[in-house]
Scaffold this motif. Structure first.
Motif, mmCIF file in Angstrom:
data_model
loop_
_atom_site.group_PDB
_atom_site.id
_atom_site.type_symbol
_atom_site.label_atom_id
_atom_site.label_comp_id
_atom_site.label_asym_id
_atom_site.label_seq_id
_atom_site.Cartn_x
_atom_site.Cartn_y
_atom_site.Cartn_z
ATOM 1 N N THR A 152 -2.796 -46.574 104.076
ATOM 2 C CA THR A 152 -3.701 -47.341 103.231
ATOM 3 C C THR A 152 -3.427 -48.838 103.365
ATOM 4 O O THR A 152 -4.358 -49.641 103.493
ATOM 5 N N GLU A 153 -2.169 -49.210 103.360
ATOM 6 C CA GLU A 153 -1.802 -50.626 103.511
ATOM 7 C C GLU A 153 -2.271 -51.165 104.866
ATOM 8 O O GLU A 153 -2.787 -52.287 104.956
ATOM 9 N N PHE A 154 -2.117 -50.362 105.915
ATOM 10 C CA PHE A 154 -2.565 -50.777 107.247
ATOM 11 C C PHE A 154 -4.077 -51.002 107.251
ATOM 12 O O PHE A 154 -4.561 -52.009 107.774
ATOM 13 N N ARG A 155 -4.829 -50.085 106.660
ATOM 14 C CA ARG A 155 -6.291 -50.214 106.619
ATOM 15 C C ARG A 155 -6.725 -51.447 105.830
ATOM 16 O O ARG A 155 -7.659 -52.152 106.214
ATOM 17 N N ILE A 156 -6.059 -51.690 104.716
ATOM 18 C CA ILE A 156 -6.390 -52.857 103.889
ATOM 19 C C ILE A 156 -6.132 -54.141 104.662
ATOM 20 O O ILE A 156 -6.957 -55.063 104.667
ATOM 21 N N THR A 157 -4.995 -54.220 105.326
ATOM 22 C CA THR A 157 -4.652 -55.418 106.097
ATOM 23 C C THR A 157 -5.619 -55.609 107.260
ATOM 24 O O THR A 157 -6.062 -56.733 107.531
ATOM 25 N N ALA A 158 -5.975 -54.523 107.940
ATOM 26 C CA ALA A 158 -6.921 -54.627 109.051
ATOM 27 C C ALA A 158 -8.288 -55.111 108.552
ATOM 28 O O ALA A 158 -8.934 -55.956 109.185
ATOM 29 N N ARG A 159 -8.713 -54.616 107.404
ATOM 30 C CA ARG A 159 -9.992 -55.036 106.824
ATOM 31 C C ARG A 159 -9.943 -56.512 106.427
ATOM 32 O O ARG A 159 -10.890 -57.262 106.681
ATOM 33 N N ARG A 160 -8.836 -56.927 105.836
ATOM 34 C CA ARG A 160 -8.671 -58.337 105.461
ATOM 35 C C ARG A 160 -8.745 -59.229 106.699
ATOM 36 O O ARG A 160 -9.427 -60.261 106.702
ATOM 37 N N GLY A 203 -11.583 -62.987 110.311
ATOM 38 C CA GLY A 203 -12.174 -63.284 111.613
ATOM 39 C C GLY A 203 -13.661 -63.557 111.525
ATOM 40 O O GLY A 203 -14.185 -64.447 112.206
ATOM 41 N N LEU A 204 -14.361 -62.798 110.688
ATOM 42 C CA LEU A 204 -15.797 -63.030 110.502
ATOM 43 C C LEU A 204 -16.048 -64.400 109.880
ATOM 44 O O LEU A 204 -16.932 -65.149 110.318
ATOM 45 N N TRP A 205 -15.257 -64.727 108.862
ATOM 46 C CA TRP A 205 -15.393 -66.029 108.196
ATOM 47 C C TRP A 205 -15.093 -67.167 109.166
ATOM 48 O O TRP A 205 -15.857 -68.131 109.276
ATOM 49 N N ASP A 252 -4.302 -75.232 108.357
ATOM 50 C CA ASP A 252 -3.412 -74.082 108.179
ATOM 51 C C ASP A 252 -3.498 -73.571 106.743
ATOM 52 O O ASP A 252 -3.546 -72.355 106.509
ATOM 53 N N ASP A 253 -3.543 -74.506 105.790
ATOM 54 C CA ASP A 253 -3.660 -74.131 104.379
ATOM 55 C C ASP A 253 -4.977 -73.412 104.090
ATOM 56 O O ASP A 253 -5.014 -72.489 103.274
ATOM 57 N N ASP A 254 -6.057 -73.828 104.763
ATOM 58 C CA ASP A 254 -7.343 -73.153 104.584
ATOM 59 C C ASP A 254 -7.238 -71.688 105.008
ATOM 60 O O ASP A 254 -7.749 -70.796 104.321
ATOM 61 N N ILE A 255 -6.581 -71.455 106.122
ATOM 62 C CA ILE A 255 -6.409 -70.085 106.631
ATOM 63 C C ILE A 255 -5.549 -69.278 105.665
ATOM 64 O O ILE A 255 -5.874 -68.149 105.305
ATOM 65 N N ARG A 256 -4.424 -69.851 105.244
ATOM 66 C CA ARG A 256 -3.537 -69.142 104.307
ATOM 67 C C ARG A 256 -4.240 -68.828 102.984
ATOM 68 O O ARG A 256 -4.088 -67.744 102.446
ATOM 69 N N ASN A 257 -5.027 -69.772 102.487
ATOM 70 C CA ASN A 257 -5.769 -69.528 101.240
ATOM 71 C C ASN A 257 -6.821 -68.437 101.414
ATOM 72 O O ASN A 257 -7.038 -67.629 100.515
ATOM 73 N N LYS A 258 -7.458 -68.413 102.568
ATOM 74 C CA LYS A 258 -8.471 -67.386 102.827
ATOM 75 C C LYS A 258 -7.804 -66.017 102.932
ATOM 76 O O LYS A 258 -8.379 -65.019 102.466
ATOM 77 N N ILE A 259 -6.620 -65.941 103.495
ATOM 78 C CA ILE A 259 -5.875 -64.680 103.568
ATOM 79 C C ILE A 259 -5.555 -64.189 102.153
ATOM 80 O O ILE A 259 -5.726 -63.008 101.846
ATOM 81 N N ILE A 260 -5.134 -65.083 101.299
ATOM 82 C CA ILE A 260 -4.810 -64.716 99.918
ATOM 83 C C ILE A 260 -6.067 -64.281 99.183
ATOM 84 O O ILE A 260 -6.051 -63.330 98.402
ATOM 85 N N GLU A 261 -7.150 -64.990 99.435
ATOM 86 C CA GLU A 261 -8.420 -64.683 98.759
ATOM 87 C C GLU A 261 -8.868 -63.279 99.078
ATOM 88 O O GLU A 261 -9.349 -62.526 98.321
#
Length: 95
Positions: free
Chosen positions: A22-30, A35-37, A86-95
């Motif tokens: 489940t964790e792998f699927r969630i991370t892959a989806r994130r 990547g789409l964004w 870099d901060d934009d990418i990190r914030n988007k990952i958290i989002e």
């Protein structure tokens, strides 16, 4: 009594396996959504965005954690001269 311990152990192993999958699927989806964004912000066309998001997902298999994904994204950002930090990418990952 031994059977109950074995059953309990199998239950814990099954739950652990399920949680890892489940964790792998969630991370892959994130990573796909990242990547789409990012592909959209880099001005890629629709077919390029799909390929780009797949490459972001694949980049996460290099090492544990998010640094490999961030490194890949930042390399593509720099290559295309985009104004995304870099901060934009990190914030988007958290989002």
């Amino acid at each position: 009594m031994v059977n109950s311990f074995n059953d309990r152990e199998k239950g814990f192993e099954a739950k652990f396996k399920f949680d890892q999958e489940t964790e792998f699927r969630i991370t892959a989806r994130r990573n796909k959504l990242l990547g789409l964004w990012l592909g959209e912000h880099l001005g890629l066309n629709e077919s390029e965005i799909d390929d780009f998001s797949a490459s972001v997902v694949a980049s996460d298999l290099e090492e544990p954690g998010d640094e490999d994904v961030i490194r890949k994204c930042m390399a593509d950002i720099q290559m295309r001269g985009a104004k995304i930090s870099d901060d934009d990418i990190r914030n988007k990952i958290i989002e």
